[in-house]
Design a protein around this motif. Structure first.
Motif, mmCIF file in Angstrom:
data_model
loop_
_atom_site.group_PDB
_atom_site.id
_atom_site.type_symbol
_atom_site.label_atom_id
_atom_site.label_comp_id
_atom_site.label_asym_id
_atom_site.label_seq_id
_atom_site.Cartn_x
_atom_site.Cartn_y
_atom_site.Cartn_z
ATOM 1 N N ASP A 22 0.768 -1.100 -0.068
ATOM 2 C CA ASP A 22 0.088 -0.056 -0.095
ATOM 3 C C ASP A 22 0.938 1.258 0.079
ATOM 4 O OD1 ASP A 22 -2.833 0.980 0.223
ATOM 5 O OD2 ASP A 22 -1.587 2.147 1.816
ATOM 6 N N MET A 23 0.644 2.228 -0.754
ATOM 7 C CA MET A 23 1.286 3.275 -1.055
ATOM 8 C C MET A 23 0.755 4.826 -0.750
ATOM 9 S SD MET A 23 3.513 2.554 -4.613
ATOM 10 C CE MET A 23 1.946 2.383 -5.403
ATOM 11 N N ASP A 24 -0.489 4.451 0.268
ATOM 12 C CA ASP A 24 -1.151 5.559 0.808
ATOM 13 C C ASP A 24 -1.453 6.575 -0.392
ATOM 14 O OD1 ASP A 24 -2.372 6.467 3.146
ATOM 15 O OD2 ASP A 24 -0.684 7.770 3.527
ATOM 16 N N GLY A 25 -1.674 6.321 -1.537
ATOM 17 C CA GLY A 25 -1.893 7.040 -2.514
ATOM 18 C C GLY A 25 -1.963 6.402 -3.872
ATOM 19 N N PRO A 26 -2.476 6.991 -5.044
ATOM 20 C CA PRO A 26 -2.533 6.158 -6.093
ATOM 21 C C PRO A 26 -1.023 5.951 -6.729
ATOM 22 C CG PRO A 26 -3.079 8.602 -6.458
ATOM 23 C CD PRO A 26 -2.957 8.309 -4.981
ATOM 24 N N SER A 27 -0.891 5.074 -7.572
ATOM 25 C CA SER A 27 0.284 4.449 -8.105
ATOM 26 C C SER A 27 0.884 5.791 -8.955
ATOM 27 C CB SER A 27 0.264 3.191 -8.957
ATOM 28 O OG SER A 27 1.217 3.142 -9.925
ATOM 29 N N PRO A 28 1.949 6.114 -8.666
ATOM 30 C CA PRO A 28 2.659 7.178 -9.702
ATOM 31 C C PRO A 28 2.683 6.923 -11.240
ATOM 32 C CG PRO A 28 4.224 6.578 -8.015
ATOM 33 C CD PRO A 28 3.157 5.488 -7.743
ATOM 34 N N VAL A 29 2.422 5.807 -11.489
ATOM 35 C CA VAL A 29 2.465 5.302 -12.794
ATOM 36 C C VAL A 29 0.833 5.396 -13.570
ATOM 37 C CG1 VAL A 29 4.431 4.110 -13.048
ATOM 38 C CG2 VAL A 29 2.479 2.626 -12.897
ATOM 39 N N LEU A 30 -0.192 5.653 -12.515
ATOM 40 C CA LEU A 30 -1.465 5.671 -12.973
ATOM 41 C C LEU A 30 -1.528 6.740 -14.169
ATOM 42 C CD1 LEU A 30 -4.789 5.756 -11.055
ATOM 43 C CD2 LEU A 30 -4.321 7.575 -12.600
ATOM 44 N N ALA A 31 -0.678 7.898 -13.937
ATOM 45 C CA ALA A 31 -0.961 9.038 -15.012
ATOM 46 C C ALA A 31 -0.278 8.620 -16.317
ATOM 47 C CB ALA A 31 -0.304 10.317 -14.399
ATOM 48 N N GLU A 32 0.737 8.110 -16.023
ATOM 49 C CA GLU A 32 1.612 7.535 -17.235
ATOM 50 C C GLU A 32 0.842 6.498 -18.118
ATOM 51 O OE1 GLU A 32 5.287 5.731 -15.867
ATOM 52 O OE2 GLU A 32 5.885 5.412 -18.146
ATOM 53 N N LEU A 33 0.143 5.718 -17.406
ATOM 54 C CA LEU A 33 -0.654 4.586 -18.128
ATOM 55 C C LEU A 33 -1.916 5.208 -18.794
ATOM 56 C CD1 LEU A 33 -0.981 1.511 -18.903
ATOM 57 C CD2 LEU A 33 -1.747 1.404 -16.538
ATOM 58 N N LEU A 34 -2.423 6.149 -18.420
ATOM 59 C CA LEU A 34 -3.683 6.983 -18.858
ATOM 60 C C LEU A 34 -3.170 7.675 -19.914
ATOM 61 C CD1 LEU A 34 -5.863 8.365 -15.955
ATOM 62 C CD2 LEU A 34 -6.210 6.291 -17.368
ATOM 63 N N GLU A 35 -2.006 8.426 -19.952
ATOM 64 C CA GLU A 35 -1.408 9.115 -21.000
ATOM 65 C C GLU A 35 -1.167 8.126 -22.083
ATOM 66 O OE1 GLU A 35 1.926 11.344 -20.166
ATOM 67 O OE2 GLU A 35 1.000 12.176 -18.297
ATOM 68 N N ALA A 36 -0.733 6.941 -21.916
ATOM 69 C CA ALA A 36 -0.202 5.986 -23.102
ATOM 70 C C ALA A 36 -1.767 5.449 -23.610
ATOM 71 C CB ALA A 36 0.563 5.042 -22.487
ATOM 72 N N ALA A 37 -2.631 5.440 -22.863
ATOM 73 C CA ALA A 37 -3.847 5.143 -23.404
ATOM 74 C C ALA A 37 -4.905 6.049 -24.003
ATOM 75 C CB ALA A 37 -4.865 4.383 -22.246
ATOM 76 N N ALA A 38 -4.315 7.191 -23.664
ATOM 77 C CA ALA A 38 -5.168 8.419 -24.242
ATOM 78 C C ALA A 38 -5.223 8.371 -25.770
ATOM 79 C CB ALA A 38 -4.614 9.691 -24.176
ATOM 80 N N ILE A 39 -4.035 7.771 -26.285
ATOM 81 C CA ILE A 39 -3.946 7.720 -27.827
ATOM 82 C C ILE A 39 -4.784 6.595 -28.344
ATOM 83 C CG2 ILE A 39 -1.619 8.976 -28.387
ATOM 84 C CD1 ILE A 39 -0.392 6.429 -28.480
ATOM 85 N N HIS A 40 -5.203 5.945 -27.602
ATOM 86 C CA HIS A 40 -6.102 4.706 -28.088
ATOM 87 C C HIS A 40 -7.508 4.976 -27.638
ATOM 88 C CE1 HIS A 40 -2.413 2.650 -29.056
ATOM 89 N NE2 HIS A 40 -1.886 2.887 -27.859
ATOM 90 N N GLY A 41 -7.983 6.244 -27.339
ATOM 91 C CA GLY A 41 -9.400 6.308 -27.402
ATOM 92 C C GLY A 41 -9.974 6.540 -25.802
ATOM 93 N N ILE A 42 -9.113 6.165 -24.897
ATOM 94 C CA ILE A 42 -9.740 6.378 -23.554
ATOM 95 C C ILE A 42 -9.998 7.603 -23.297
ATOM 96 C CG2 ILE A 42 -7.569 6.454 -22.328
ATOM 97 C CD1 ILE A 42 -8.570 4.939 -20.042
ATOM 98 N N SER A 43 -11.414 7.921 -22.547
ATOM 99 C CA SER A 43 -11.893 9.221 -22.461
ATOM 100 C C SER A 43 -12.532 9.253 -21.163
ATOM 101 C CB SER A 43 -12.761 9.563 -23.433
ATOM 102 O OG SER A 43 -13.673 8.812 -23.607
ATOM 103 N N ALA A 44 -12.209 10.376 -20.456
ATOM 104 C CA ALA A 44 -12.973 10.624 -18.880
ATOM 105 C C ALA A 44 -14.379 10.447 -19.268
ATOM 106 C CB ALA A 44 -12.623 12.058 -18.385
ATOM 107 N N GLY A 45 -15.126 9.906 -18.129
ATOM 108 C CA GLY A 45 -16.419 9.551 -18.425
ATOM 109 C C GLY A 45 -16.815 8.356 -18.786
ATOM 110 N N GLY A 46 -15.627 7.484 -19.146
ATOM 111 C CA GLY A 46 -15.952 6.115 -19.291
ATOM 112 C C GLY A 46 -16.283 5.416 -18.099
ATOM 113 N N GLU A 47 -16.518 4.179 -18.222
ATOM 114 C CA GLU A 47 -16.752 3.301 -17.072
ATOM 115 C C GLU A 47 -15.749 2.306 -16.950
ATOM 116 O OE1 GLU A 47 -20.482 1.676 -16.175
ATOM 117 O OE2 GLU A 47 -21.498 2.383 -18.107
ATOM 118 N N ILE A 48 -14.994 2.380 -15.569
ATOM 119 C CA ILE A 48 -13.874 1.695 -15.444
ATOM 120 C C ILE A 48 -13.985 0.523 -14.108
ATOM 121 C CG2 ILE A 48 -11.498 1.899 -14.636
ATOM 122 C CD1 ILE A 48 -10.975 4.269 -15.941
#
Ligand SMILES: C[S@@+](CC[C@H](N)C(=O)[O-])C[C@H]1O[C@@H](n2cnc3c(N)ncnc32)[C@H](O)[C@@H]1O
Length: 198
Positions: A22-48
């Motif tokens: 447990d890191m007491d916060g989100p994984s630092p690579v969460l943002a990196e993964l979302l950025e990499a996914a953005a070019i593949h069409g992930i968009s806020a508002g989606g169901e995760i």
């Protein structure tokens, strides 16, 4: 006791009120993964979906970023801890990923759930991920290929093996070493993005 059972994880939470992962916060690579996914069409508002959400840090961060999040864990202390920390805004579920009826989702966000599985269950685990995703849905995963020689969980998996397993259901769009890892995990975790084949 097997890590396939909630009793195994219950015992970990009983023995360690704040488990080592447990890191007491989100994984630092969460943002990196979302950025990499953005070019593949992930968009806020989606169901995760966030399977094996633990204390819910990643789930809460995804909700803060505008996603509709369902976070599951089959260990009661995990879900209780998540609710106590983050309250509403995420749909918290005490549920076994292998039996859940939640979904379908646009995205499965997988941070230390796949690697918590005993290796013999990996194919079944990915079957469920694909089943719970909408057509063309994304599996976003943070995996480890080096666990410092310690026995799992987490269970390490080489990058090429992860790619091969994922290819049963997904077009693998991205397999790369994470660059923004927590110092404790630097150089040992990698990111995978798979798009479910229709
Ligand atoms: C290593 S912990 C990671 C928790 C969280 N993702 C984090 O990084 O802080 C793995 C979590 O997966 C949960 N888990 C394992 N197998 C599961 C299953 N079949 N269904 C739901 N949760 C599961 C465990 O209870 C545990 O909370």
């Amino acid at each position: 006791m097997s890590p396939s059972t909630p009793e195994y994880w219950q015992k970990v939470y009983d023995e360690e009120p704040r488990p080592g992962w447990d890191m007491d916060g989100p994984s630092p690579v969460l943002a990196e993964l979302l950025e990499a996914a953005a070019i593949h069409g992930i968009s806020a508002g989606g169901e995760i979906a966030v399977p094996g959400c633990g204390f819910g840090h990643d789930a809460a961060e995804l909700a803060r970023r505008g996603y509709r999040v369902t976070a599951l864990d089959f260990a009661p202390p995990a879900i209780e801890g998540a609710k106590a920390r983050y309250g509403d805004g995420v749909c918290w579920r005490l549920d076994d990923w292998f039996a859940t009826q939640e979904g379908p989702f646009d995205v499965v966000f997988d941070h230390t759930c796949f690697v918590a599985m005993e290796p013999a269950r990996r194919r079944d685990y990915l079957d469920v991920c694909a089943d719970r995703l909408k057509p063309s849905g994304l599996w976003l995963a943070v995996l480890f290929d080096d666990t410092n020689g310690r026995p799992g969980p987490p269970f390490q998996i080489p990058m090429d093996k992860a790619r091969n397993l994922a290819e049963a259901h997904f077009d693998v769009l991205h397999v790369q070493r994470a660059t923004q890892s927590h110092p404790r995990r630097a150089g040992r975790e990698f990111l995978v993005i798979g798009r479910k084949r229709k």
